[in-house]
Design an enzyme around this catalytic site. Structure first.
Site, PDB file in Angstrom:
ATOM      1  N   HIS A  65      40.408  55.085  42.541  1.00  0.00           N
ATOM      2  CA  HIS A  65      40.830  54.116  41.523  1.00  0.00           C
ATOM      3  C   HIS A  65      39.632  53.425  40.868  1.00  0.00           C
ATOM      4  O   HIS A  65      38.632  53.115  41.524  1.00  0.00           O
ATOM      5  CB  HIS A  65      41.832  53.100  42.079  1.00  0.00           C
ATOM      6  CG  HIS A  65      41.323  52.149  43.100  1.00  0.00           C
ATOM      7  ND1 HIS A  65      40.737  50.939  42.774  1.00  0.00           N
ATOM      8  CD2 HIS A  65      41.330  52.187  44.449  1.00  0.00           C
ATOM      9  CE1 HIS A  65      40.429  50.272  43.876  1.00  0.00           C
ATOM     10  NE2 HIS A  65      40.761  51.019  44.912  1.00  0.00           N
ATOM     11  N   ASP A 173      34.730  48.780  46.199  1.00  0.00           N
ATOM     12  CA  ASP A 173      36.135  49.201  46.223  1.00  0.00           C
ATOM     13  C   ASP A 173      36.646  49.265  44.786  1.00  0.00           C
ATOM     14  O   ASP A 173      36.898  48.228  44.186  1.00  0.00           O
ATOM     15  CB  ASP A 173      36.935  48.207  47.061  1.00  0.00           C
ATOM     16  CG  ASP A 173      38.420  48.492  47.116  1.00  0.00           C
ATOM     17  OD1 ASP A 173      38.819  49.626  46.808  1.00  0.00           O
ATOM     18  OD2 ASP A 173      39.176  47.566  47.461  1.00  0.00           O
ATOM     19  N   GLU A 201      45.344  50.049  40.873  1.00  0.00           N
ATOM     20  CA  GLU A 201      45.621  50.237  42.301  1.00  0.00           C
ATOM     21  C   GLU A 201      45.730  48.896  43.005  1.00  0.00           C
ATOM     22  O   GLU A 201      46.582  48.715  43.892  1.00  0.00           O
ATOM     23  CB  GLU A 201      44.518  51.089  42.928  1.00  0.00           C
ATOM     24  CG  GLU A 201      44.806  51.542  44.367  1.00  0.00           C
ATOM     25  CD  GLU A 201      44.275  50.580  45.440  1.00  0.00           C
ATOM     26  OE1 GLU A 201      44.549  50.814  46.628  1.00  0.00           O
ATOM     27  OE2 GLU A 201      43.606  49.579  45.086  1.00  0.00           O
ATOM     28  N   GLU A 202      44.890  47.943  42.621  1.00  0.00           N
ATOM     29  CA  GLU A 202      44.807  46.659  43.328  1.00  0.00           C
ATOM     30  C   GLU A 202      46.025  45.767  43.100  1.00  0.00           C
ATOM     31  O   GLU A 202      46.191  44.757  43.786  1.00  0.00           O
ATOM     32  CB  GLU A 202      43.539  45.905  42.905  1.00  0.00           C
ATOM     33  CG  GLU A 202      42.225  46.622  43.218  1.00  0.00           C
ATOM     34  CD  GLU A 202      41.933  46.715  44.706  1.00  0.00           C
ATOM     35  OE1 GLU A 202      42.783  46.291  45.512  1.00  0.00           O
ATOM     36  OE2 GLU A 202      40.857  47.224  45.056  1.00  0.00           O
ATOM     37  N   HIS A 312      37.085  43.140  48.855  1.00  0.00           N
ATOM     38  CA  HIS A 312      37.735  42.262  47.879  1.00  0.00           C
ATOM     39  C   HIS A 312      36.970  40.957  47.708  1.00  0.00           C
ATOM     40  O   HIS A 312      37.560  39.875  47.620  1.00  0.00           O
ATOM     41  CB  HIS A 312      39.183  41.973  48.264  1.00  0.00           C
ATOM     42  CG  HIS A 312      40.095  43.147  48.059  1.00  0.00           C
ATOM     43  ND1 HIS A 312      41.464  43.038  48.089  1.00  0.00           N
ATOM     44  CD2 HIS A 312      39.840  44.445  47.799  1.00  0.00           C
ATOM     45  CE1 HIS A 312      42.007  44.219  47.870  1.00  0.00           C
ATOM     46  NE2 HIS A 312      41.026  45.097  47.688  1.00  0.00           N
TER      47      HIS A 312
END
Length: 340
Positions: A65, A173, A201-202, A312
């Site tokens: 992603h 990420d 995606e998140e 994150h």
């Protein structure tokens, strides 16, 4: 380390605003031979089909992603500061004092000064509602000239190497997954394959769902990151996985119960090729595999992840040897997927 990782981490690509990342990847693809198709869907996924040494017996999809966690402007206050809400899962405590960008302008996330906090507020963890972004505006009218509601707030890039083998940055990420996919696209593939650089995606695995529906694969390999909790005061299964122990191949997470044959294949290949590998010792997290494996009549799916600390956050930490292990394992598995 993957050649494109630092450049990709330096781009802003908060969920729903992945254009910078998409454009970088499209430009990187221009010099690659064998690209049969490169297109974006209506949601923003970048879908690439590359020719390999022979036609594939099965349709194989590789996915990573493009989006990262960030913030969004929800209000402009009378003093010119901005109220914000999270885009993706972010712990508020990692935000205070962080430098950010809004519409190309620098800003800083702040909170009420400690000497103005009540006793109850001092004992409680901050919430995002209590935070604000200072962009240097003196009042609401001045701020409204350059910012509007719904504008994206992203962390300032600050890619660093640490020690002999560590990297630290925002957006590892999942820019590391995108970087690995680009590395594979730049290499000779054993057979024709589909690649999906997905969006959002998140915020609910949204892009992976539409990309998998369009490609309709039989097998899928997701390149991702996952949380390592390898801190001194954490032991046993709660450590989840550890930096320095190689690629993480989970048997299950909160969104996917992974294909058993593919899971075993990963371990067999890693042993044959002497690639460092580990699994997750806790059923936690999730990724695009959660929507890919339930697409249409089902997709046999495997995930290979880079273990990371501070996921994150603006300062995610990964180990270059683990990234290399993920890259090596993905490359070694590909020729075997057709036969599984």
């Amino acid at each position: 380390m993957c050649r494109h990782l630092e450049a990709l981490c330096g781009l802003s690509g908060v969920s729903g605003d992945e254009g910078q990342v998409q454009n970088y990847i499209i430009e990187a693809l221009r010099g690659i031979d064998g690209i049969l198709e490169c297109r974006t869907d209506r949601l923003g996924n970048l879908i690439v089909h590359k020719k390999g040494q022979h036609e594939s017996k099965r349709r194989v999809m590789l996915a990573a992603h493009m989006d990262e966690v960030g913030l969004i402007v929800t209000a402009i206050r009378s003093d010119g500061t901005l109220s914000i809400a999270p885009v993706g899962g972010i712990e508020p405590s990692v935000l205070i004092g962080r430098q950010v960008r809004v519409n190309g302008m620098n800003g800083v996330i702040g909170a009420k000064a400690v000497h103005h906090l009540s006793a109850a507020e001092r004992d409680a963890a901050p919430t995002v509602k209590q935070l604000s972004v200072d962009i240097g505006a003196m009042n609401k009218e001045e701020a409204e000239q350059v910012v509007q509601l719904g504008d994206i707030v992203s962390f300032v890039p600050d890619f660093q190497t640490m020690g002999e083998d560590f990297v630290c940055s925002k957006a590892i990420d999942d820019r590391v997954g995108c970087a690995i996919l680009l590395d594979l696209l730049e290499s000779e593939l054993p057979y024709d394959m589909w690649f999906a650089f997905t969006v959002q995606e998140e915020v609910g695995l949204r892009g992976g769902k539409t990309a998998a529906f369009a490609i309709d694969p039989e097998l899928a390999l997701v390149l991702e990151t996952t949380t390592a909790a390898d801190y001194p005061d954490i032991s046993g299964a709660d450590r989840v996985c550890e930096l320095g122990k190689g690629a993480v191949v989970p048997f299950m997470d909160r969104t996917t119960l992974y294909d058993r044959a593919l899971y075993q294949l990963a371990w067999d290949v890693a042993k044959e090729q002497n690639i460092a590998i580990q699994t997750k010792t806790k059923i936690a997290g999730g990724n695009d595999a959660g929507v890919i494996h339930t697409t249409r009549s089902g997709v046999r799916t495997l995930t290979i992840s880079v273990p990371c600390r501070n996921l994150h956050s603006p300062a995610t930490i990964a180990k270059q040897s683990d990234i290399s292990a993920c890259r090596a394992l993905a490359e070694a598995i590909l020729p075997r997927l057709e036969t599984i």
